[in-house]
Design a protein around this motif. Structure first.
Motif, short mmCIF file in Angstrom:
data_model
loop_
_atom_site.label_atom_id
_atom_site.label_comp_id
_atom_site.label_asym_id
_atom_site.label_seq_id
_atom_site.Cartn_x
_atom_site.Cartn_y
_atom_site.Cartn_z
N ALA A 58 -11.05 54.73 79.34
CA ALA A 58 -12.31 55.00 80.04
C ALA A 58 -13.47 54.76 79.08
CB ALA A 58 -12.33 56.44 80.52
N ILE A 59 -14.52 54.10 79.57
CA ILE A 59 -15.74 53.93 78.79
C ILE A 59 -16.84 54.66 79.57
CG2 ILE A 59 -17.35 52.28 77.76
CD1 ILE A 59 -15.15 50.19 77.75
N VAL A 60 -17.44 55.66 78.93
CA VAL A 60 -18.30 56.60 79.64
C VAL A 60 -19.71 56.61 79.08
CG1 VAL A 60 -18.59 59.02 80.36
CG2 VAL A 60 -16.28 58.10 80.00
N GLY A 61 -20.71 56.47 79.94
CA GLY A 61 -22.08 56.69 79.50
C GLY A 61 -23.03 55.57 79.92
N ASP A 62 -23.90 55.20 79.00
CA ASP A 62 -24.97 54.25 79.30
C ASP A 62 -24.45 52.81 79.27
OD1 ASP A 62 -27.29 52.83 79.54
OD2 ASP A 62 -28.25 53.66 77.74
N ILE A 63 -23.65 52.49 80.29
CA ILE A 63 -23.03 51.15 80.36
C ILE A 63 -24.13 50.09 80.49
CG2 ILE A 63 -21.32 49.74 81.59
CD1 ILE A 63 -20.02 52.32 80.73
N LEU A 64 -25.15 50.42 81.26
CA LEU A 64 -26.21 49.45 81.56
C LEU A 64 -26.80 48.81 80.30
CD1 LEU A 64 -28.16 48.23 83.71
CD2 LEU A 64 -29.65 50.19 83.31
N HIS A 65 -27.03 49.62 79.28
CA HIS A 65 -27.69 49.10 78.07
C HIS A 65 -26.70 48.79 76.95
CE1 HIS A 65 -30.88 51.48 80.14
NE2 HIS A 65 -31.51 50.34 79.95
N SER A 66 -25.40 48.87 77.26
CA SER A 66 -24.41 48.84 76.17
C SER A 66 -23.74 47.50 75.97
CB SER A 66 -23.34 49.90 76.41
OG SER A 66 -22.41 49.87 75.37
N VAL A 114 -17.33 54.70 83.55
CA VAL A 114 -17.84 55.92 84.19
C VAL A 114 -19.29 56.12 83.77
CG1 VAL A 114 -17.48 58.38 84.53
CG2 VAL A 114 -15.52 56.93 83.95
N ALA A 115 -20.17 56.26 84.76
CA ALA A 115 -21.60 56.45 84.47
C ALA A 115 -22.28 56.93 85.74
CB ALA A 115 -22.23 55.13 84.02
N PRO A 116 -23.49 57.49 85.61
CA PRO A 116 -24.27 57.71 86.83
C PRO A 116 -24.64 56.34 87.42
CG PRO A 116 -25.56 58.27 84.86
CD PRO A 116 -24.18 57.93 84.40
N PRO A 117 -24.82 56.24 88.73
CA PRO A 117 -25.11 54.94 89.35
C PRO A 117 -26.30 54.22 88.70
CG PRO A 117 -24.76 56.62 91.04
CD PRO A 117 -24.72 57.33 89.72
N THR A 118 -27.27 54.98 88.21
CA THR A 118 -28.46 54.35 87.60
C THR A 118 -28.14 53.68 86.28
OG1 THR A 118 -28.94 56.54 86.69
CG2 THR A 118 -30.22 55.85 88.64
N LEU A 119 -27.04 54.06 85.64
CA LEU A 119 -26.69 53.46 84.34
C LEU A 119 -25.49 52.52 84.44
CD1 LEU A 119 -27.30 56.46 81.88
CD2 LEU A 119 -28.73 54.44 82.24
N ARG A 171 -23.54 56.26 73.56
CA ARG A 171 -24.85 56.90 73.38
C ARG A 171 -25.78 56.51 74.53
NH1 ARG A 171 -29.62 55.34 70.69
NH2 ARG A 171 -28.75 53.26 70.42
N VAL A 172 -26.62 57.43 74.94
CA VAL A 172 -27.69 57.09 75.89
C VAL A 172 -28.77 56.36 75.07
CG1 VAL A 172 -29.49 58.02 77.37
CG2 VAL A 172 -27.20 59.05 77.39
N GLN A 173 -28.97 55.06 75.37
CA GLN A 173 -29.82 54.23 74.51
C GLN A 173 -31.29 54.31 74.96
OE1 GLN A 173 -28.22 50.48 73.22
NE2 GLN A 173 -26.14 51.11 73.67
N ALA A 174 -31.88 55.45 74.63
CA ALA A 174 -33.26 55.72 75.09
C ALA A 174 -34.23 54.63 74.65
CB ALA A 174 -33.69 57.08 74.56
N GLU A 175 -33.97 53.99 73.50
CA GLU A 175 -34.90 52.97 73.00
C GLU A 175 -34.94 51.73 73.89
OE1 GLU A 175 -31.94 53.58 71.81
OE2 GLU A 175 -31.02 51.83 70.85
N ARG A 176 -33.92 51.56 74.75
CA ARG A 176 -33.92 50.40 75.66
C ARG A 176 -34.37 50.78 77.07
NH1 ARG A 176 -31.24 46.73 72.50
NH2 ARG A 176 -29.53 47.57 71.28
N MET A 177 -34.74 52.05 77.26
CA MET A 177 -35.08 52.50 78.62
C MET A 177 -36.59 52.51 78.82
SD MET A 177 -32.44 55.63 79.20
CE MET A 177 -30.67 55.38 79.08
N LYS A 178 -37.03 51.87 79.90
CA LYS A 178 -38.45 51.86 80.19
C LYS A 178 -38.77 52.70 81.42
CE LYS A 178 -38.94 47.43 77.95
NZ LYS A 178 -37.49 47.32 77.68
N ALA A 179 -37.77 53.43 81.90
CA ALA A 179 -37.97 54.27 83.09
C ALA A 179 -37.06 55.48 82.95
CB ALA A 179 -37.61 53.49 84.35
N ALA A 180 -37.15 56.41 83.90
CA ALA A 180 -36.28 57.59 83.89
C ALA A 180 -35.00 57.23 84.63
CB ALA A 180 -36.98 58.76 84.56
#
Ligand code: NCD
Length: 312
Positions: free
Chosen positions: A162-170, A190-195, A225-234
């Motif tokens: 399982a790979i869990v977390g901020d898939i979107l930016h990873s 595994v991630a929230p739909p937004t990630l 890790r949640v890659q906050a440095e790549r996030m421009k929105a909530a």
């Protein structure tokens, strides 16, 4: 093969050769004299346009253990901050005779551009490009999984990860999905739909939004890790809610089968995606991942730059 740009460039045989070579080279690390003469007289440039701790030090140590001359180039403090382009930086490195360029860049595709532009003659190794790929991280993760779950018998066929977390930016997730599939493992993201990345249905893996449902059926879980440095929105309401829904704490870890291990590419945000007691537990293999990273990067440079087998 001259470059390593994507985990997708590797066939199963290529990947197994790298992992086997890394295992042989790891034995060198256990000797009192840790150096091999293989890349003596060759120059490796570490070209880092983004921050890094583990990956940069690991490539530097790997090149030095193979006796290469190593130049560390960080964009901060160089003429890049004066506006110099990737092209002019590359031409400068070429004029200085770099045999391999290890590049980390915030733009997805930068290593590919470097490898196909004709600006440089040497090998290009992708050390992480934007949200795209990080193939040597996937190789060191595969090495660590193979080492721990030996009953897999040489490759990772049949394992479930399982790979869990901020898939979107990873870029770590992307490279791992590709490489683990090549090696025969099953992957569930595994991630929230937004990630979750757009178009993830076409990736060669399963998708879930419920970590508690997934954990009992896996041999390993990789927390990102949640890659906050790549996030421009909530992307989620609050850090507390994120860690309650998707973080790995001791109660959740107890849902894993007894043999299962916990990985994290680092840097960890303790208390966010992983609790401190999980990070410090015997099931967490982060320190081994770092050590294996050196052997795997030695193997990649050794094979790309044409090292000779009898020198190991
Ligand atoms: C990762 C990266 O830079 O992609 N770290 C690493 O290389 N070990 C993941 C991250 O930054 O969270």
């Amino acid at each position: 093969m001259r470059h390593l740009l994507s985990a997708a460039d590797l066939t199963r045989d290529d990947a197994v050769l790298i992992l086997d070579t890394a295992a042989e080279l790891a034995a060198v690390t256990d000797r009192s004299v840790k150096k091999l003469p293989t890349l003596r007289g060759r120059t490796v440039v570490n070209l880092f346009f983004e921050d890094s701790t583990r990956t940069r030090i690991s490539f530097e140590l790997a090149a030095k253990r193979l006796s290469a001359d190593v130049i560390n180039f960080a964009a901060k403090g160089s003429s890049v901050s004066k506006g110099e382009s990737l092209k002019d930086t590359a031409l400068t490195l070429e004029a200085m005779g770099a045999d391999a360029v290890v590049i980390r860049h915030g733009a997805s595709g930068a290593p590919h551009r470097l490898a196909t532009s004709g600006w440089i003659q040497g090998s290009v190794i992708n050390a992480g490009d934007g949200t795209h790929e990080h193939p040597t991280q996937a190789l060191l993760d595969a090495f660590t999984l193979r080492d721990h779950l030996k009953e897999a018998g040489g490759d990772l066929a049949g394992l479930r990860v399982a790979i869990v977390g901020d898939i979107l930016h990873s870029r770590v997730a992307r490279s791992n999905v590709l490489l683990l599939r090549t090696l025969g493992a099953e992957v569930v993201l595994v991630a929230p739909p937004t990630l979750m990345p757009f178009g993830v249905e076409s990736w060669p893996c399963e998708v879930s939004y419920d970590i508690d449902d997934v954990l009992p059926g896996v041999d390993a879980v990789m927390m990102l890790r949640v890659q906050a440095e790549r996030m421009k929105a909530a992307y989620f309401p609050s850090a507390l809610e994120y860690s309650r829904m998707f973080g790995l704490d001791v109660a959740r870890m107890s849902r894993l089968p007894e043999h299962a291990i916990v990985l994290h590419p680092g840097p960890m945000n303790r208390g966010m995606e992983i609790s401190a007691d999980v990070a410090d537990s015997p099931r967490a293999v982060m320190v081994e991942q770092v050590a294996n990273g050196v052997s795997v990067r030695m193997a990649v440079m050794y094979l790309l730059l044409g090292g000779r087998q009898e020198e190991i």
